[in-house]
Design a protein around this motif. Structure first.
Motif, PDB file in Angstrom:
ATOM      1  N   VAL A 283      -4.528  -8.364  -4.550  1.00  0.00           N
ATOM      2  CA  VAL A 283      -5.194  -7.072  -4.721  1.00  0.00           C
ATOM      3  C   VAL A 283      -5.446  -6.798  -6.201  1.00  0.00           C
ATOM      4  O   VAL A 283      -6.535  -6.328  -6.590  1.00  0.00           O
ATOM      5  CB  VAL A 283      -4.340  -5.944  -4.095  1.00  0.00           C
ATOM      6  N   LEU A 284      -4.472  -7.097  -7.035  1.00  0.00           N
ATOM      7  CA  LEU A 284      -4.617  -6.833  -8.463  1.00  0.00           C
ATOM      8  C   LEU A 284      -5.646  -7.756  -9.104  1.00  0.00           C
ATOM      9  O   LEU A 284      -6.438  -7.316  -9.964  1.00  0.00           O
ATOM     10  CB  LEU A 284      -3.264  -6.971  -9.166  1.00  0.00           C
ATOM     11  N   ARG A 285      -5.670  -9.026  -8.711  1.00  0.00           N
ATOM     12  CA  ARG A 285      -6.662  -9.952  -9.266  1.00  0.00           C
ATOM     13  C   ARG A 285      -8.080  -9.530  -8.897  1.00  0.00           C
ATOM     14  O   ARG A 285      -8.999  -9.575  -9.726  1.00  0.00           O
ATOM     15  CB  ARG A 285      -6.391 -11.376  -8.785  1.00  0.00           C
ATOM     16  N   GLU A 286      -8.252  -9.110  -7.647  1.00  0.00           N
ATOM     17  CA  GLU A 286      -9.583  -8.676  -7.204  1.00  0.00           C
ATOM     18  C   GLU A 286     -10.029  -7.452  -7.984  1.00  0.00           C
ATOM     19  O   GLU A 286     -11.198  -7.353  -8.412  1.00  0.00           O
ATOM     20  CB  GLU A 286      -9.539  -8.384  -5.699  1.00  0.00           C
ATOM     21  N   ALA A 287      -9.121  -6.516  -8.196  1.00  0.00           N
ATOM     22  CA  ALA A 287      -9.462  -5.317  -8.955  1.00  0.00           C
ATOM     23  C   ALA A 287      -9.768  -5.657 -10.413  1.00  0.00           C
ATOM     24  O   ALA A 287     -10.719  -5.126 -11.007  1.00  0.00           O
ATOM     25  CB  ALA A 287      -8.327  -4.301  -8.866  1.00  0.00           C
ATOM     26  N   ALA A 288      -8.962  -6.544 -10.989  1.00  0.00           N
ATOM     27  CA  ALA A 288      -9.170  -6.920 -12.392  1.00  0.00           C
ATOM     28  C   ALA A 288     -10.525  -7.580 -12.591  1.00  0.00           C
ATOM     29  O   ALA A 288     -11.182  -7.383 -13.621  1.00  0.00           O
ATOM     30  CB  ALA A 288      -8.053  -7.853 -12.845  1.00  0.00           C
TER      31      ALA A 288
ATOM     32  N   GLU B 114       1.276   6.832 -11.618  1.00  0.00           N
ATOM     33  CA  GLU B 114       0.392   6.938 -10.467  1.00  0.00           C
ATOM     34  C   GLU B 114       0.992   6.170  -9.302  1.00  0.00           C
ATOM     35  O   GLU B 114       1.848   5.290  -9.494  1.00  0.00           O
ATOM     36  CB  GLU B 114      -0.997   6.378 -10.791  1.00  0.00           C
ATOM     37  N   VAL B 115       0.534   6.475  -8.104  1.00  0.00           N
ATOM     38  CA  VAL B 115       0.997   5.778  -6.896  1.00  0.00           C
ATOM     39  C   VAL B 115      -0.217   5.231  -6.161  1.00  0.00           C
ATOM     40  O   VAL B 115      -1.227   5.932  -5.999  1.00  0.00           O
ATOM     41  CB  VAL B 115       1.783   6.713  -5.956  1.00  0.00           C
ATOM     42  N   GLY B 116      -0.118   3.990  -5.708  1.00  0.00           N
ATOM     43  CA  GLY B 116      -1.135   3.394  -4.851  1.00  0.00           C
ATOM     44  C   GLY B 116      -0.465   2.693  -3.689  1.00  0.00           C
ATOM     45  O   GLY B 116       0.659   2.184  -3.820  1.00  0.00           O
ATOM     46  N   TYR B 117      -1.139   2.661  -2.542  1.00  0.00           N
ATOM     47  CA  TYR B 117      -0.572   2.083  -1.332  1.00  0.00           C
ATOM     48  C   TYR B 117      -1.357   0.847  -0.895  1.00  0.00           C
ATOM     49  O   TYR B 117      -2.578   0.772  -1.097  1.00  0.00           O
ATOM     50  CB  TYR B 117      -0.573   3.117  -0.206  1.00  0.00           C
ATOM     51  N   LEU B 118      -0.643  -0.079  -0.294  1.00  0.00           N
ATOM     52  CA  LEU B 118      -1.289  -1.263   0.260  1.00  0.00           C
ATOM     53  C   LEU B 118      -1.926  -0.980   1.608  1.00  0.00           C
ATOM     54  O   LEU B 118      -2.960  -1.562   1.951  1.00  0.00           O
ATOM     55  CB  LEU B 118      -0.268  -2.398   0.418  1.00  0.00           C
ATOM     56  N   ASP B 119      -1.314  -0.097   2.387  1.00  0.00           N
ATOM     57  CA  ASP B 119      -1.791   0.142   3.751  1.00  0.00           C
ATOM     58  C   ASP B 119      -1.372   1.539   4.206  1.00  0.00           C
ATOM     59  O   ASP B 119      -0.486   2.154   3.618  1.00  0.00           O
ATOM     60  CB  ASP B 119      -1.200  -0.914   4.693  1.00  0.00           C
ATOM     61  N   PHE B 120      -2.047   2.022   5.232  1.00  0.00           N
ATOM     62  CA  PHE B 120      -1.708   3.260   5.948  1.00  0.00           C
ATOM     63  C   PHE B 120      -1.971   4.550   5.170  1.00  0.00           C
ATOM     64  O   PHE B 120      -2.504   5.508   5.716  1.00  0.00           O
ATOM     65  CB  PHE B 120      -0.260   3.241   6.443  1.00  0.00           C
ATOM     66  N   ASN B 121      -1.534   4.604   3.902  1.00  0.00           N
ATOM     67  CA  ASN B 121      -1.640   5.843   3.138  1.00  0.00           C
ATOM     68  C   ASN B 121      -2.742   5.748   2.079  1.00  0.00           C
ATOM     69  O   ASN B 121      -3.177   4.664   1.702  1.00  0.00           O
ATOM     70  CB  ASN B 121      -0.314   6.172   2.450  1.00  0.00           C
ATOM     71  N   ALA B 122      -3.153   6.879   1.590  1.00  0.00           N
ATOM     72  CA  ALA B 122      -4.107   6.966   0.489  1.00  0.00           C
ATOM     73  C   ALA B 122      -3.410   7.648  -0.695  1.00  0.00           C
ATOM     74  O   ALA B 122      -2.496   8.448  -0.503  1.00  0.00           O
ATOM     75  CB  ALA B 122      -5.340   7.752   0.919  1.00  0.00           C
ATOM     76  N   PRO B 123      -3.851   7.285  -1.904  1.00  0.00           N
ATOM     77  CA  PRO B 123      -4.947   6.366  -2.224  1.00  0.00           C
ATOM     78  C   PRO B 123      -4.498   4.910  -2.191  1.00  0.00           C
ATOM     79  O   PRO B 123      -3.343   4.612  -2.501  1.00  0.00           O
ATOM     80  CB  PRO B 123      -5.329   6.788  -3.640  1.00  0.00           C
ATOM     81  N   ARG B 124      -5.416   4.020  -1.828  1.00  0.00           N
ATOM     82  CA  ARG B 124      -5.132   2.593  -1.863  1.00  0.00           C
ATOM     83  C   ARG B 124      -5.168   2.101  -3.320  1.00  0.00           C
ATOM     84  O   ARG B 124      -5.818   2.708  -4.182  1.00  0.00           O
ATOM     85  CB  ARG B 124      -6.143   1.824  -1.021  1.00  0.00           C
ATOM     86  N   VAL B 125      -4.503   1.003  -3.555  1.00  0.00           N
ATOM     87  CA  VAL B 125      -4.369   0.471  -4.917  1.00  0.00           C
ATOM     88  C   VAL B 125      -5.722   0.260  -5.607  1.00  0.00           C
ATOM     89  O   VAL B 125      -5.902   0.696  -6.758  1.00  0.00           O
ATOM     90  CB  VAL B 125      -3.539  -0.831  -4.906  1.00  0.00           C
ATOM     91  N   PRO B 126      -6.711  -0.377  -4.972  1.00  0.00           N
ATOM     92  CA  PRO B 126      -7.987  -0.576  -5.681  1.00  0.00           C
ATOM     93  C   PRO B 126      -8.650   0.725  -6.113  1.00  0.00           C
ATOM     94  O   PRO B 126      -9.231   0.803  -7.212  1.00  0.00           O
ATOM     95  CB  PRO B 126      -8.847  -1.323  -4.641  1.00  0.00           C
ATOM     96  N   ARG B 127      -8.564   1.768  -5.265  1.00  0.00           N
ATOM     97  CA  ARG B 127      -9.193   3.039  -5.621  1.00  0.00           C
ATOM     98  C   ARG B 127      -8.503   3.673  -6.825  1.00  0.00           C
ATOM     99  O   ARG B 127      -9.159   4.281  -7.679  1.00  0.00           O
ATOM    100  CB  ARG B 127      -9.145   4.003  -4.418  1.00  0.00           C
ATOM    101  N   VAL B 128      -7.183   3.569  -6.899  1.00  0.00           N
ATOM    102  CA  VAL B 128      -6.463   4.131  -8.045  1.00  0.00           C
ATOM    103  C   VAL B 128      -6.877   3.418  -9.323  1.00  0.00           C
ATOM    104  O   VAL B 128      -7.148   4.048 -10.354  1.00  0.00           O
ATOM    105  CB  VAL B 128      -4.939   4.016  -7.842  1.00  0.00           C
TER     106      VAL B 128
END
Length: 256
Positions: free
Chosen positions: A86-91, A40-54
């Protein structure tokens, strides 16, 4: 059912559509190397999908393990701060999902092999090495570790590959700029100067590297690394390293 952890490639993102297209092409190569592995691919900025959504989607689909691989060439601010945050917040929000962050891509001999592939595509012949100076041009970072790593890569590449010289340059944050590095090699009497962008995908800063090469009249300008086969193999290597580290118990999970 494939029980391997899902590979989540984390890219920075860009307003330039070539960036996302390049990331997609690179991930397609990784899937071809590892049939059945979910990539899968996730982006930090500008593009979708962003990492948290993935990560939310993966958790909802029943995925329980993810290896998050930063699509970065050096351990700069994004690898040390942005991505772990970002990963800690998602976890914390997804307690059923175990997330582990893999190492950044560089340095690696596979990256220098990809650079040499791109230089050859730009027209450099094997017999040109001893008369060619290379400007190793990166996007640049305010993190001193990133600059020091690039300088060390340049020194190692010079020692092992037979170039007349290899000099680092930066499109932002640090000096010298690409054009200045080209001119410095000319002033030292180097006959042929090639610029090798040490960047993965096209965008604003790679365009600045190219502009500097043209301004200083470099003899050759290589394309960005893009979906080079060596880069795809390196992603697989970093994924495998993260999985092996987990099996050995020496890679901390970011799950809550």
């Amino acid at each position: 059912m494939d029980t391997r952890p899902t590979l989540l490639v984390i890219a920075h993102g860009s307003r330039d559509p070539r960036h996302a297209a390049t990331v997609s092409a690179l991930c397609a190569r990784v899937r071809a190397l590892r049939p059945g592995l979910r990539v899968e691919v996730g982006y930090l900025d500008f593009n979708a999908p962003r990492v948290p959504r993935v990560l939310e989607r993966l958790s909802a689909e029943g995925v329980r393990e993810v290896v998050a691989l930063p699509l970065l060439l050096t351990r700069a601010f994004h690898a040390k701060s942005d991505i772990p945050a970002v990963l800690r917040e998602a976890a914390a929000r997804l307690p059923l999902l175990t997330i582990r962050q893999a190492e950044v891509l560089g340095p690696s001999s596979l990256l220098t092999a990809a650079l040499e592939r791109r230089l050859a595509e730009a027209g450099l012949r094997p017999g040109d090495r001893r008369s060619t100076g290379v400007v190793l041009a990166s996007a640049g970072s305010s993190d001193p570790e990133a600059g020091a790593v690039l300088a060390e890569i340049a020194r190692e590449w010079w020692h092992t590959a037979g170039w007349c010289a290899v000099r680092p340059a930066f499109a932002s944050a640090s000096l010298p700029r690409t054009a200045d590095a080209v001119r410095a090699l000319r002033a030292e009497g180097v006959k042929r100067v090639a610029v090798a962008p040490y960047v993965i995908a096209p965008g604003f800063l790679p365009d600045r590297i190219a502009a500097g090469a043209r301004e200083a009249r470099a003899d050759l300008l290589a394309p960005v690394l893009g979906p080079a086969p060596e880069l795809a193999r390196l992603l697989v290597r970093r994924y495998d390293g993260a999985v092996l580290a987990h099996a050995r118990g020496d890679l901390t999970a970011l799950s809550a």
